[in-house]
Scaffold this active site. Structure first.
Site, PDB file in Angstrom:
ATOM      1  N   ASP A 170       0.711  -1.466   0.188  1.00  0.00           N
ATOM      2  CA  ASP A 170       0.158   0.307   0.130  1.00  0.00           C
ATOM      3  C   ASP A 170       0.646   1.296  -0.081  1.00  0.00           C
ATOM      4  O   ASP A 170       2.003   1.551   0.946  1.00  0.00           O
ATOM      5  CB  ASP A 170      -0.634  -0.336   1.660  1.00  0.00           C
ATOM      6  CG  ASP A 170      -1.910   0.976   1.445  1.00  0.00           C
ATOM      7  OD1 ASP A 170      -2.389   1.391   0.316  1.00  0.00           O
ATOM      8  OD2 ASP A 170      -1.939   1.777   2.639  1.00  0.00           O
ATOM      9  N   HIS A 230      -7.408  10.448   5.548  1.00  0.00           N
ATOM     10  CA  HIS A 230      -6.575   8.976   6.236  1.00  0.00           C
ATOM     11  C   HIS A 230      -6.808  10.007   7.570  1.00  0.00           C
ATOM     12  O   HIS A 230      -7.478  10.996   7.776  1.00  0.00           O
ATOM     13  CB  HIS A 230      -5.421   8.463   6.025  1.00  0.00           C
ATOM     14  CG  HIS A 230      -5.226   7.784   4.533  1.00  0.00           C
ATOM     15  ND1 HIS A 230      -4.440   8.496   2.785  1.00  0.00           N
ATOM     16  CD2 HIS A 230      -5.971   7.400   3.756  1.00  0.00           C
ATOM     17  CE1 HIS A 230      -4.441   8.042   2.720  1.00  0.00           C
ATOM     18  NE2 HIS A 230      -5.158   6.745   3.336  1.00  0.00           N
ATOM     19  N   HIS A 251      -9.399   4.634  -0.147  1.00  0.00           N
ATOM     20  CA  HIS A 251      -8.569   4.822   0.706  1.00  0.00           C
ATOM     21  C   HIS A 251      -9.458   6.014   1.992  1.00  0.00           C
ATOM     22  O   HIS A 251     -10.550   5.855   1.547  1.00  0.00           O
ATOM     23  CB  HIS A 251      -7.472   5.688   0.556  1.00  0.00           C
ATOM     24  CG  HIS A 251      -6.383   4.695  -0.861  1.00  0.00           C
ATOM     25  ND1 HIS A 251      -5.444   4.751   0.578  1.00  0.00           N
ATOM     26  CD2 HIS A 251      -6.327   4.158  -1.717  1.00  0.00           C
ATOM     27  CE1 HIS A 251      -4.874   3.403  -0.446  1.00  0.00           C
ATOM     28  NE2 HIS A 251      -5.155   4.127  -1.918  1.00  0.00           N
ATOM     29  N   GLY A 252      -8.610   5.817   3.094  1.00  0.00           N
ATOM     30  CA  GLY A 252      -9.819   6.833   4.129  1.00  0.00           C
ATOM     31  C   GLY A 252     -10.603   5.822   4.471  1.00  0.00           C
ATOM     32  O   GLY A 252     -11.706   6.374   4.530  1.00  0.00           O
ATOM     33  N   SER A 309     -12.188   4.006   7.175  1.00  0.00           N
ATOM     34  CA  SER A 309     -12.293   3.669   8.378  1.00  0.00           C
ATOM     35  C   SER A 309     -12.886   4.668   8.800  1.00  0.00           C
ATOM     36  O   SER A 309     -12.178   6.199   8.537  1.00  0.00           O
ATOM     37  CB  SER A 309     -11.327   3.071   8.816  1.00  0.00           C
ATOM     38  OG  SER A 309      -9.883   4.212   9.220  1.00  0.00           O
TER      39      SER A 309
END
Ligand code: 13P
Length: 295
Positions: free
Chosen positions: A81, A184, A212-213, A215
Site C-alpha cells: 500500500d 486518512h 482510501h480513508g 475506516s
C-alpha cells in the site's frame, strides 16, 4: 490461499461487493484479518503500507503475511500500500506480494503517469496487480500522527473523472484509487462523500475503484459507495483506535479492581486481537452485504 489483486477484484465485481483491505501493522492484525476471512468465507486483502515500515518492517511482516496467506483456507491477496519507489516494490514482489499500489498522487500529473507506467511494467514482470491513484487524499498512511480531519484540512483534491479515464488508459492499471471525500486518519465530524463524483469516475474510467480513508465511514455510506463502483476499501485507523481503547480499558479495570495490579503484554495483545477481529468481522460482512443494522 494466495491470490492476485486482479482476481480478488473480479470476484468483487461479479458480486457487487467490496473487499476489505486491512493495513496490518502488527502480528495480531494479520491473524485477526485472516481468521475473519476464514470464518466468514469472504476474500480479504492484507496490506503493508510503506509508511508503516517503522511499525512493522517489510523484511519481517512481509514473509509473515505471505506464509499465513498461503496456508489460509480463505482467498487472500497480499498487497503493498502507498508505495512511492520502485525498489521498495521490488522487495515486496520478490517476497511474493500479489498486488502493489503506486502512490504518485502528490506528483505533477505527467510525472504520476510516467512513474505509474514504470510500476505497471514491473508488476507485469511479476504478474502482480496494480493500483494507482489520481486526485489526492492529502495526508498519507503514516500510522502515528492524528492525520485526516476534513477534506479541506487534509489538502485532498477530488479526482477529475475525465483525467481518471485518461490515466487508466495510459497506465494500464488494474484498479484506481480515487478521492471523493474520504481522508486518512481520524475524521473531525461526519465525512461527506461526493457520490456524484464517484459515479462519474466509475462511468468514465470503467475499472474497479478503491476507497482510501475507509475506516470511520458509516455503513450506509459504505453501501452507497459500493453501489457506485467501489470494490476495495482500505481500513486501518479506526481498528487501531478501537484496539488501543480496549487495551487501555483492560488496564483501567485491572488497576481499579486491585491497585498496582500487573497488566501483562500478552493480555494486551490478546485484547487487541479480539477487538480487531470483531471490528474486521463487522466491516468484512458489511462490505459483502451492504449496510447492516449493527452499531
Ligand atoms: P484509514 O486511515 O481510514 O483507516 O484509511 C486507511 C487507508 O486508506 C490506507 O491506505
Amino acid at each position: 490461499m494466495l491470490v492476485n489483486l486482479r482476481d480478488i477484484c473480479s470476484i468483487a465485481e461479479q458480486n457487487n461487493m467490496a473487499i476489505a483491505a486491512i493495513n496490518v501493522a502488527s502480528f495480531e492484525s494479520v491473524r485477526a484479518a485472516l481468521d475473519v476471512a476464514e470464518q466468514t468465507g469472504h476474500p480479504i486483502i492484507i496490506q503493508h503500507a510503506q509508511g508503516h515500515q517503522h511499525l512493522a518492517p517489510l523484511k519481517d511482516i512481509g514473509p509473515t503475511m505471505i506464509a499465513l496467506a498461503e496456508r489460509s483456507s480463505a482467498l487472500v491477496c497480499v498487497h503493498l500500500d502507498h508505495c512511492e519507489d520502485l525498489s521498495y516494490a521490488v522487495r515486496a514482489l520478490d517476497m511474493g506480494f500479489t498486488g502493489v499500489m503506486f502512490d504518485g498522487s502528490a506528483l505533477p500529473y505527467e510525472t504520476n503517469v510516467e512513474r505509474s507506467c514504470r510500476m505497471a511494467s514491473l508488476c507485469r514482470d511479476y504478474q502482480a496487480g496494480l493500483e494507482c491513484e489520481i486526485g489526492s487524499m492529502g495526508s498519507r498512511e503514516a500510522g502515528e500522527k492524528d492525520e485526516g480531519g476534513t477534506v479541506e484540512e487534509s489538502g485532498a483534491v477530488y479526482t477529475n473523472p475525465d483525467q481518471a479515464a485518461e490515466f487508466v488508459k495510459v497506465t494500464g492499471l488494474d484498479i484506481l484509487a480515487c478521492s471523493f471525500g474520504t481522508v486518512h486518519g481520524i475524521y473531525k465530524g461526519e465525512p461527506h462523500l461526493n457520490f456524484d463524483v464517484l459515479s462519474d469516475i466509475r462511468a468514465l474510467a470503467k475499472v474497479p475503484l478503491v476507497m482510501h480513508g475507509g475506516s470511520g465511514v458509516s455503513d450506509e455510506d459504505y453501501a452507497r459507495a459500493i453501489d457506485a463502483g467501489i470494490r476495495k476499501i482500505n481500513y486501518y485507523t479506526y481498528g487501531a483506535k478501537y484496539a488501543g481503547e480496549a487495551v487501555c480499558a483492560l488496564a483501567d479495570r485491572r488497576r481499579s479492581a486491585k491497585p498496582g495490579a500487573v497488566v501483562y503484554w500478552h493480555d494486551m495483545t490478546r485484547t487487541a486481537y479480539d477487538t480487531l477481529r470483531d471490528t474486521f468481522e463487522h466491516v468484512v460482512t458489511v462490505f459483502a452485504n451492504g449496510a447492516s443494522p449493527m452499531a
